[in-house]
Design a protein around this motif. Structure first.
Motif, mmCIF file in Angstrom:
data_model
loop_
_atom_site.group_PDB
_atom_site.id
_atom_site.type_symbol
_atom_site.label_atom_id
_atom_site.label_comp_id
_atom_site.label_asym_id
_atom_site.label_seq_id
_atom_site.Cartn_x
_atom_site.Cartn_y
_atom_site.Cartn_z
ATOM 1 N N TRP A 95 30.567 82.081 25.133
ATOM 2 C CA TRP A 95 31.094 80.762 25.500
ATOM 3 C C TRP A 95 32.584 80.887 25.754
ATOM 4 C CZ3 TRP A 95 32.637 76.437 21.699
ATOM 5 C CH2 TRP A 95 32.860 75.253 22.398
ATOM 6 N N SER A 96 33.037 80.243 26.818
ATOM 7 C CA SER A 96 34.463 80.259 27.147
ATOM 8 C C SER A 96 35.225 79.126 26.471
ATOM 9 C CB SER A 96 34.642 80.146 28.664
ATOM 10 O OG SER A 96 34.203 78.875 29.127
ATOM 11 N N GLY A 97 34.510 78.186 25.879
ATOM 12 C CA GLY A 97 35.158 77.025 25.282
ATOM 13 C C GLY A 97 35.172 75.817 26.183
ATOM 14 N N ALA A 98 34.764 75.972 27.457
ATOM 15 C CA ALA A 98 34.747 74.853 28.395
ATOM 16 C C ALA A 98 33.598 73.903 28.035
ATOM 17 C CB ALA A 98 34.582 75.375 29.819
ATOM 18 N N PRO A 99 33.778 72.584 28.261
ATOM 19 C CA PRO A 99 34.950 71.934 28.857
ATOM 20 C C PRO A 99 36.019 71.556 27.855
ATOM 21 C CG PRO A 99 33.263 70.314 28.525
ATOM 22 C CD PRO A 99 32.685 71.609 28.041
ATOM 23 N N PHE A 100 35.764 71.835 26.565
ATOM 24 C CA PHE A 100 36.699 71.391 25.549
ATOM 25 C C PHE A 100 37.946 72.260 25.483
ATOM 26 C CE2 PHE A 100 32.279 70.628 24.057
ATOM 27 C CZ PHE A 100 32.256 69.280 24.369
ATOM 28 N N PHE A 101 37.907 73.362 26.200
ATOM 29 C CA PHE A 101 39.083 74.230 26.292
ATOM 30 C C PHE A 101 40.239 73.518 26.980
ATOM 31 C CE2 PHE A 101 41.502 78.021 26.962
ATOM 32 C CZ PHE A 101 41.967 77.973 28.259
ATOM 33 N N TYR A 102 39.916 72.650 27.928
ATOM 34 C CA TYR A 102 40.959 72.036 28.753
ATOM 35 C C TYR A 102 41.857 71.078 27.980
ATOM 36 C CZ TYR A 102 37.658 73.942 32.111
ATOM 37 O OH TYR A 102 36.814 74.784 32.784
ATOM 38 N N PRO A 103 41.333 70.203 27.113
ATOM 39 C CA PRO A 103 42.261 69.368 26.321
ATOM 40 C C PRO A 103 43.191 70.191 25.448
ATOM 41 C CG PRO A 103 40.053 68.449 26.241
ATOM 42 C CD PRO A 103 39.937 69.786 26.894
ATOM 43 N N GLY A 104 42.698 71.354 24.968
ATOM 44 C CA GLY A 104 43.559 72.191 24.150
ATOM 45 C C GLY A 104 44.740 72.760 24.902
ATOM 46 N N MET A 105 44.621 72.896 26.228
ATOM 47 C CA MET A 105 45.728 73.416 27.027
ATOM 48 C C MET A 105 46.818 72.381 27.244
ATOM 49 S SD MET A 105 44.872 76.509 27.503
ATOM 50 C CE MET A 105 46.095 77.009 28.714
ATOM 51 N N ASN A 106 46.486 71.115 27.000
ATOM 52 C CA ASN A 106 47.475 70.036 27.125
ATOM 53 C C ASN A 106 47.340 69.096 25.931
ATOM 54 O OD1 ASN A 106 49.390 69.816 29.393
ATOM 55 N ND2 ASN A 106 47.576 70.130 30.663
ATOM 56 N N SER A 107 47.278 69.681 24.751
ATOM 57 C CA SER A 107 46.950 68.902 23.551
ATOM 58 C C SER A 107 47.987 67.820 23.257
ATOM 59 C CB SER A 107 46.797 69.839 22.351
ATOM 60 O OG SER A 107 47.951 70.640 22.190
ATOM 61 N N ILE A 108 49.266 68.124 23.395
ATOM 62 C CA ILE A 108 50.301 67.123 23.120
ATOM 63 C C ILE A 108 50.226 65.987 24.134
ATOM 64 C CG2 ILE A 108 52.780 66.697 23.039
ATOM 65 C CD1 ILE A 108 51.835 68.098 20.610
ATOM 66 N N LEU A 109 50.007 66.341 25.390
ATOM 67 C CA LEU A 109 49.900 65.309 26.429
ATOM 68 C C LEU A 109 48.701 64.403 26.166
ATOM 69 C CD1 LEU A 109 50.472 65.674 30.201
ATOM 70 C CD2 LEU A 109 48.369 64.620 29.419
ATOM 71 N N VAL A 110 47.557 65.003 25.814
ATOM 72 C CA VAL A 110 46.357 64.208 25.548
ATOM 73 C C VAL A 110 46.582 63.298 24.342
ATOM 74 C CG1 VAL A 110 43.949 64.341 24.783
ATOM 75 C CG2 VAL A 110 44.773 65.831 26.617
ATOM 76 N N TYR A 111 47.197 63.827 23.298
ATOM 77 C CA TYR A 111 47.431 63.022 22.095
ATOM 78 C C TYR A 111 48.361 61.847 22.383
ATOM 79 C CZ TYR A 111 49.066 61.650 17.477
ATOM 80 O OH TYR A 111 49.399 60.936 16.363
ATOM 81 N N ILE A 112 49.480 62.131 23.035
ATOM 82 C CA ILE A 112 50.432 61.063 23.329
ATOM 83 C C ILE A 112 49.854 60.094 24.353
ATOM 84 C CG2 ILE A 112 52.698 60.569 24.337
ATOM 85 C CD1 ILE A 112 53.735 63.101 23.078
ATOM 86 N N GLY A 113 49.138 60.635 25.338
ATOM 87 C CA GLY A 113 48.512 59.765 26.330
ATOM 88 C C GLY A 113 47.519 58.808 25.697
ATOM 89 N N HIS A 114 46.731 59.313 24.770
ATOM 90 C CA HIS A 114 45.787 58.440 24.078
ATOM 91 C C HIS A 114 46.507 57.357 23.281
ATOM 92 C CE1 HIS A 114 42.755 56.986 21.309
ATOM 93 N NE2 HIS A 114 43.496 57.423 20.305
ATOM 94 N N GLU A 115 47.556 57.743 22.558
ATOM 95 C CA GLU A 115 48.277 56.773 21.739
ATOM 96 C C GLU A 115 48.935 55.692 22.590
ATOM 97 O OE1 GLU A 115 48.535 56.478 18.433
ATOM 98 O OE2 GLU A 115 47.169 58.161 18.090
ATOM 99 N N VAL A 116 49.424 56.064 23.761
ATOM 100 C CA VAL A 116 50.133 55.100 24.611
ATOM 101 C C VAL A 116 49.157 54.213 25.379
ATOM 102 C CG1 VAL A 116 51.675 54.864 26.598
ATOM 103 C CG2 VAL A 116 52.183 56.556 24.804
ATOM 104 N N PHE A 117 48.065 54.793 25.893
ATOM 105 C CA PHE A 117 47.173 54.055 26.793
ATOM 106 C C PHE A 117 45.849 53.650 26.151
ATOM 107 C CE2 PHE A 117 49.777 56.756 29.615
ATOM 108 C CZ PHE A 117 50.346 55.756 30.415
ATOM 109 N N GLU A 118 45.720 53.765 24.844
ATOM 110 C CA GLU A 118 44.425 53.504 24.212
ATOM 111 C C GLU A 118 43.969 52.054 24.381
ATOM 112 O OE1 GLU A 118 44.328 53.813 19.980
ATOM 113 O OE2 GLU A 118 46.432 53.244 19.743
#
Length: 546
Positions: free
Chosen positions: A478-501
């Motif tokens: 397993w390559s980790g996809a598709p969950f590999f992709y959020p890990g490559m931008n983890s800070i962006l995903v976290y902050i994006g969720h907090e701002v736009f939730e």
């Protein structure tokens, strides 16, 4: 997104618990037959029907019928999840008229998430008439009938009747939930939550080794560490501050601690320790040492001295610091916990230090303890004292990174060391907790980030890292996809969720706010959207790094 996923995992646990655990019922006091659930007469139609409240999520409706003609009843409840708590008064049930045609009746809402103990005391002498333990079902409709069995002996019976069976709102979506969220929950826990603490430590040693190998000076690397820590703390205070729900930020209500703030401080300390005590040859994974089998541990004894010193400080402050009005070493929730003896001691020394140094208005105002334990004191789970143990957890992640670095491509060595560390952390947890939930020397407590919480989660982190390493690096299944992709931008995903939730399409007005299906659909939609966004950013080679 991590908060939403955790909430969904909890929902699955509640659903499975509700399906697998049959509720029980204890016998009431007295010499008569015990109350029970089964083929019993339904309560009189129309009794208190006009006062019946609407059903709510995680709640059940209980109609208490008092057929005793001479005294009213005082109904109190105790949640099974509330450790050493006092009974909480819920309602007064008036007595029946002497004809028994109009029993006293009261509708109440009761918790359906945890087992409850119902206690009924008479209003005349205040003595306990009966006590019933039961786990109510969500949206269920029940009646508790209290009547006199024998006038001579004054024997009272309490019968619990199911009027309308509970609705298992999880079943229609359970299969899809388990299939989709089962994999995602594993990766969220392992690739985002741990990425922010444990895996952050792992990435520190790998990134610093890479920078030093490419010729960066320690002064330049230190500057990057300081800048990254500053940005994390700034983003946490200014961008991801929960007090925006109270209106524009002001210094009077600004929450100072937070998730990103803790990450920033943790990163600063652990990265600085690694940079300060790194050894020549470490950046290439080759380090001369008298004991090659421990080349990832022994050369770094100064780091261990610093970490152990921090843990001694945590232990001394936690168990020796005098806290006004509280016993030394108090680790409880306060409120109605510990039989209500320490209502203002929420968090013990950890809460006291935050309130003393930061001020009550600058920390989290609604901790999770106020739901079960009805606490009134503010307490911040990302406070000052708990940061010491998050540093310890990140340092254990750093140790995992050193194993990967020093034993590169030696799969058996890496897996053996991961399992060894997991075993050691598990043994420490067993000792600290006495293998119990509440009775150990230092119970597991996430809000406090207790040392046992760190050793337990690190134990599972090493196990999970072993599993991922075996599947991805050893067997390449397993390559980790598709969950590999959020890990490559983890800070962006976290902050994006907090701002736009709270913005569409991540959230919308639900037709039925009491429906688990709608909440789950909304959370799954938001999760899927962020995975898609991460994938698109990955395809365009857009990575937000600080």
């Amino acid at each position: 997104m991590a908060a939403a996923a955790a909430g969904l995992v909890a929902a699955v646990a509640v659903a499975l618990g509700g399906m697998l655990m049959a509720p029980g019922l204890t016998q009431p006091h007295g010499e008569g037959p015990p109350g029970g659930i089964g083929p019993q007469p339904r309560p009189r139609e129309g009794v208190a029907a006009e006062r019946r409240p609407p059903g709510r999520m995680d709640q059940a409706l209980l109609l208490v019928l008092n057929e005793l003609p001479e005294q009213g009843l005082r109904l109190a409840t105790l949640s099974g999840s509330c450790h050493q708590c006092l009974y909480q008064y819920l309602a007064f049930v008036p007595p029946s008229d002497r004809s028994l045609r109009a029993p006293g009746a009261v509708w109440v809402e009761v918790d359906a998430q945890h087992p409850l103990t119902l206690q009924l005391n008479g209003s005349l002498a205040g003595t306990e008439l009966c006590r019933i333990q039961y786990h109510f079902g969500e949206f269920g409709n029940y009646s508790l009938v209290v009547k006199l069995l024998s006038k001579s002996t004054k024997t009272v019976s309490c019968d619990l009747v199911i009027n309308e069976g509970p609705i298992n709102s999880y079943l229609p979506i359970l299969f899809a939930f388990l299939v989709y969220m089962g994999l995602f929950a594993i990766l969220i826990v392992g690739h985002l939550s741990m990425k922010f603490v444990f895996i952050m430590g792992t990435s520190i040693v790998l990134s610093l080794s890479s920078m030093l190998r490419w010729g960066s000076s320690k002064q330049k690397v230190l500057g990057k560490i300081l800048w990254r820590s500053f940005l994390l703390i700034l983003l946490g205070i200014i961008v991801v501050n929960p007090n925006y729900c109270l209106g524009p930020l002001s210094w009077d209500t600004l929450r100072i601690p937070g998730v990103l703030q803790r990450l920033g401080v943790t990163y600063l300390v652990v990265a600085a320790l690694e940079l300060l005590f790194t050894k020549p040859g470490a950046e290439s994974g080759i380090l001369e040492t008298p004991c090659p089998a421990l080349q990832d541990v022994l050369p770094y004894w100064p780091q261990w001295i610093c970490i152990l010193t921090l843990e001694v400080i945590w232990l001394c402050l936690t168990f020796l610091l005098p806290v006004p009005g509280c016993p030394r070493g108090y680790l409880g929730p306060g409120g109605i916990g510990d039989f209500g003896n320490y209502p203002n001691c929420t968090g013990g020394a950890a809460g006291y230090i935050d309130r003393l140094l930061l001020g009550e208005t600058h920390i989290y105002q609604h901790p999770s303890s106020n739901v079960i334990y009805q606490t009134t004191m503010p307490y911040d789970p990302e406070g000052i004292l708990g940061t010491i143990n998050s540093i310890f957890m990140a340092f254990l992640g750093l140790q995992a990174g050193k194993i990967l670095l020093f034993y590169r491509n030696q799969h058996k060595q890496i897996l053996c060391r991961f399992v060894t560390w997991s075993t050691v952390m598990g043994m420490i947890s067993a000792i600290l907790t006495k293998c119990s939930k509440e009775e150990g020397f230092i119970p597991i407590n996430k809000n406090l980030w207790s040392i046992s919480y760190v050793t337990t989660t690190s134990c599972f982190a090493f196990i999970l890292l072993s599993l991922m390493y075996y599947l991805v690096d050893v067997k390449r299944l397993w390559s980790g996809a598709p969950f590999f992709y959020p890990g490559m931008n983890s800070i962006l995903v976290y902050i994006g969720h907090e701002v736009f939730e709270n913005y569409f399409p991540f959230k919308w007005k639900m037709q039925d706010t009491q429906s688990h299906a709608e909440h789950l659909t909304q959370n799954l939609t938001a999760t899927t959207l962020w995975v898609i966004i991460s994938y698109l950013l990955y395809r365009r080679r857009i990575f937000w790094k600080i």
